[in-house]
Design an enzyme around this catalytic site. Structure first.
Site, short mmCIF file in Angstrom:
data_model
loop_
_atom_site.label_atom_id
_atom_site.label_comp_id
_atom_site.label_asym_id
_atom_site.label_seq_id
_atom_site.Cartn_x
_atom_site.Cartn_y
_atom_site.Cartn_z
N ARG A 143 2.53 1.67 -8.04
CA ARG A 143 2.56 -0.19 -6.85
C ARG A 143 1.36 -1.13 -7.00
O ARG A 143 1.96 -2.06 -7.55
CB ARG A 143 3.39 0.08 -5.29
N GLU A 201 12.06 -15.85 -21.71
CA GLU A 201 10.47 -14.17 -21.84
C GLU A 201 11.53 -13.28 -21.66
O GLU A 201 10.76 -12.28 -22.64
CB GLU A 201 9.47 -14.57 -20.63
N TRP A 210 -3.61 -1.54 -0.75
CA TRP A 210 -3.42 -2.96 -2.07
C TRP A 210 -4.24 -4.07 -1.16
O TRP A 210 -3.56 -4.72 0.29
CB TRP A 210 -2.23 -2.85 -2.13
N GLU A 258 11.62 -23.52 -15.04
CA GLU A 258 11.04 -21.97 -15.35
C GLU A 258 12.94 -21.05 -15.30
O GLU A 258 12.62 -20.11 -15.69
CB GLU A 258 11.92 -21.92 -12.69
N LYS A 285 12.44 -18.44 -17.96
CA LYS A 285 12.78 -16.87 -17.84
C LYS A 285 13.72 -16.49 -18.70
O LYS A 285 13.65 -14.66 -19.73
CB LYS A 285 13.72 -16.40 -15.99
N ASN A 292 0.13 0.71 7.37
CA ASN A 292 0.81 -0.58 5.63
C ASN A 292 1.09 -1.23 6.70
O ASN A 292 2.07 -0.99 7.45
CB ASN A 292 2.04 0.24 5.07
N GLY A 293 1.24 -2.55 6.47
CA GLY A 293 1.88 -4.23 6.83
C GLY A 293 0.93 -5.06 7.07
O GLY A 293 -0.59 -4.47 6.77
N LYS A 349 0.70 -9.21 -18.37
CA LYS A 349 1.53 -9.12 -17.32
C LYS A 349 0.04 -10.46 -16.88
O LYS A 349 -0.08 -11.34 -15.32
CB LYS A 349 1.39 -7.79 -15.92
N CYS A 367 0.87 -1.35 0.23
CA CYS A 367 0.12 -0.04 -0.27
C CYS A 367 1.11 1.34 -0.06
O CYS A 367 2.09 1.29 0.07
CB CYS A 367 -1.17 0.51 1.27
N HIS A 404 19.31 -39.22 -25.50
CA HIS A 404 17.66 -39.29 -25.11
C HIS A 404 17.73 -38.71 -26.66
O HIS A 404 15.82 -38.41 -27.54
CB HIS A 404 16.26 -39.91 -24.67
C1 F6R Z 1 6.53 -15.74 -16.79
C2 F6R Z 1 4.84 -15.43 -16.26
C3 F6R Z 1 3.39 -16.70 -16.09
C4 F6R Z 1 2.55 -16.12 -15.02
C5 F6R Z 1 1.54 -16.76 -16.26
C6 F6R Z 1 0.82 -17.48 -14.53
O1 F6R Z 1 7.23 -14.62 -16.11
O2 F6R Z 1 5.11 -14.88 -14.83
O3 F6R Z 1 3.73 -17.15 -16.93
O4 F6R Z 1 3.14 -17.36 -14.34
O5 F6R Z 1 0.72 -15.91 -17.36
O6 F6R Z 1 0.07 -15.95 -14.43
P1 F6R Z 1 -0.96 -16.47 -12.66
O7 F6R Z 1 0.48 -16.49 -11.90
O8 F6R Z 1 -0.97 -14.93 -13.02
O9 F6R Z 1 -1.82 -17.14 -13.24
#
Ligand code: F6R
Length: 612
Positions: free
Chosen positions: A27, A492, A74, A485, A489, A100-101, A607, A2, A508
């Protein structure tokens, strides 16, 4: 999390506060509010929605007051509603707080205040309790009263308090949540973040844990818990607005990577009991009987959250002895899984809005499964539709690439695994204590992994990686999902094609792609399969691949067998993914920066993926 802004001075406070709140919008938040003095009273205006919506609610009289407090919320305790928005006031309305907190003992304080003072609470927040507690102790001196009240409060707080009796006074308190005082000429400010101050002043004084402040237009005074004055250094902020939003880092992604120790600490808060050596998830209102008869668990998630699910599967199977299937949500919804009401579904979603995950959740519920959601966003669709929710307390994640949310998803899954193990009697008290101790050690170990020295090591390695268009990530057992993962990353944000491969699978097929100098990141953190992984590494070496190993400091022999090595602190096998993912995040980050990529907003990605 927040945002807080406070002002006391000769200017009309409204525009100053609104402008400060706007500077904190980056934020993420879901509601906003302000409080001003008017004829000896504190008037609150607040609503779910944006700061622009709040601004429209302010009529002209709000624009005449010289002091006030503002907040962007938030949601943590209670969904984003008008009533849950801050500021919160005491029963008489004479005390107003923005906070906040997390107040850990808010339930006990609520109970006491209702019983002893007949307080009726208006919101579901933990923060409201502070306004009532301060009024309960109010003795005419706001500063000493706040000190007294806060001595009974457990948890984290950045708190700004206004009292109707002293219209130009703001009293502040800080514990484990940032609060910064901005010093002006005949006016002073307080905020949870530097960006809210920068248009007015660059002279700041940063409050430390356990400190209290009294702020009037003429004076800023700081005190310790005993009420003794504290001398503070005044800092001149040199950051521009953009750098300030990122906490001085070049990108949100790096800021969020660096926030992981705190995010893990917050997610563990109140859920582990070191003395009892146990995990306490009684916040989930599933009955012990319901959980002990669970025949099978389906974990449903996408992308990074799916990778967390793969680790969750291994943790739950080994600790709680329940068979687990993990599905990419977009596949789960179109296959024919054998679902029945004796099973549990766990959906994992940072945003809580991912369309495929939501569809998987609905499908599981329609077949009678109970659904547990692991999400980072209070009030999100997933949290509203699941039977129970275990929140990750990572705070808003702004970079598209998920880092701190992922790590807290792992923590949530370890908590679930241990809790189920306790209920089902599959985890011995000694093992449960070992897990609890291991979990509590993680924030400190993460700090170590994120040290400047470690970051420099990775940065140097990325100078090699940056020139390649392909890379491999390999690992066995728990290291394999971490490799997945790491590869995701890198793809991406740096646009380098990266493939994750179970180390034993190289021979294989994928081995055909290994050539001289090809970057191979080998995760070798699992004691049980260390020799096997290292023999796969030898096979890569023999074909000229350049291996960068991520391993543990107690496996000191690894460095002789690879080109470069990154050592993690010694840790029990099962918890290593929390640490081992961090160097892979940094590899992706520094490589993307070196390639001049748009780190926080990679091309073609969003996002929150609310479409199928
Ligand atoms: C990769 C990434 C995506 C999300 C995916 C699911 O860095 O962020 O692969 O993990 O789109 O998103 P959420 O977790 O919001 O359902």
């Amino acid at each position: 999390m927040c945002g807080i802004v406070g002002y006391t001075g000769t200017r009309v406070a409204g525009p100053v506060l609104i402008e400060g709140l706007k500077k904190l919008e980056y934020r993420g938040y879901d509601s906003a509010g302000l409080a001003f003095h008017e004829n000896g009273q504190l008037i609150i205006t607040k609503a779910a929605g944006s700061v622009a919506d709040l601004e429209k609610l302010l009529d002209d009289k709000h624009k005449t007051f010289k002091a006030g407090v503002g907040h962007t919320r938030w949601a943590t305790h209670g969904p984003p509603t008008d009533l849950n928005a801050h500021p919160h006031s005491s029963a008489s309305g004479e005390i107003v707080v923005v906070h906040n907190g997390i107040i850990e003992n808010h339930r006990a304080l609520r109970k006491r205040l209702s019983e002893e003072a007949g307080i009726e609470f208006r919101s579901e927040t933990d923060s409201e309790v502070l306004a009532h507690l301060i009024e309960y102790y109010f003795d005419g001196d706001l500063l000493t009263t706040v000190r007294r009240a806060m001595s009974e409060v457990e948890g984290s707080y950045a708190l700004v308090v206004a009292g109707s009796k002293q219209p130009d006074l703001l009293v502040c308190a800080r514990q484990a949540s940032p609060l910064i005082i901005g010093i002006g000429e005949g006016e002073n400010f307080v905020a949870s973040d530097i960006p809210a101050l920068l248009t007015h002043t660059r002279k700041t004084c940063i409050m430390d844990d356990g400190e209290f402040a009294s702020i009037t237009p003429e004076k800023v005074e700081l005190f310790d818990k005993e009420g003794l004055p504290v001398e503070k250094e005044i800092f001149e902020i040199t950051w521009d607005q953009e750098a300030a939003e990122k906490g001085g880092y070049d990108h949100f992604m790096l800021k969020e990577i660096m926030e992981q120790p705190d995010a893990v600490r917050e997610t563990l808060r109140q859920r582990v009991d070191l003395e009892a050596g146990k995990v306490d998830l009684t916040e989930l209102e599933f009955s012990a009987q319901e959980l002990s008869k669970t025949e099978r668990i389906f974990i449903i998630a996408c992308g990074t959250a799916y990778h967390a699910g793969l680790i969750g599967k291994m943790a739950i199977e080994s600790i709680a002895g329940i068979p687990v299937e993990v599905d990419v949500a977009s596949e789960f919804r179109y296959r024919d899984p054998l679902l029945n009401p004796n099973q549990l579904a766990i959906v994992i979603s940072q945003s809580g809005e991912t369309a495929d995950t939501l569809a998987g959740l609905r499908m599981a519920r329609s077949k009678g499964l109970k659904v547990l959601a692991i999400t980072n966003v209070v009030g999100s669709s997933v949290s509203r539709e699941a039977d129970q929710v275990l929140y990750t307390w990572a705070g808003p994640e702004i970079a598209v690439a998920s880092t701190k949310a992922y790590v807290t998803q792992l923590i949530a899954l370890y908590l679930v695994a241990t809790y189920l193990g306790q209920i089902r009697g599959t985890v011995e008290p000694r093992q449960s204590l070992e897990l609890v101790e291991g979990l509590l050690a993680l924030p400190g170990q993460l700090k170590q992994v994120l040290s400047e020295e470690s970051r420099t090591l990775i940065k140097n390695y990325c100078e090699h990686l940056v020139n390649w268009d392909n890379a491999f990530f390999i690992g066995r057992n728990l290291d394999y999902p971490v490799a997945m993962e790491g590869a995701l990353k890198l793809k991406e944000i740096s646009y380098i094609h990266a493939e994750a491969c179970a180390a034993g699978e190289l021979k294989h097929g994928p081995l055909a792609l290994i050539e001289k100098g090809l970057p191979v990141v080998a995760l070798a953190t699992q004691e049980a399969v260390l020799d096997k992984t290292m023999s796969n590494v030898q096979v890569v070496n023999a074909r000229g691949g350049a291996v960068f190993a991520i391993t543990r400091e107690d496996f000191d022999d690894v460095s002789r067998q690879v080109e470069a090595v990154f050592y993690l602190p010694a840790i029990i096998d099962i918890l290593t993914p929390v640490l081992s993912v961090v160097p892979t995040q940094l590899i992706a980050y520094y490589t993307a920066v070196a390639r001049g990529c748009s780190v926080d907003k990679p091309r073609n990605l969003a996002k929150s993926v609310t479409v199928e």
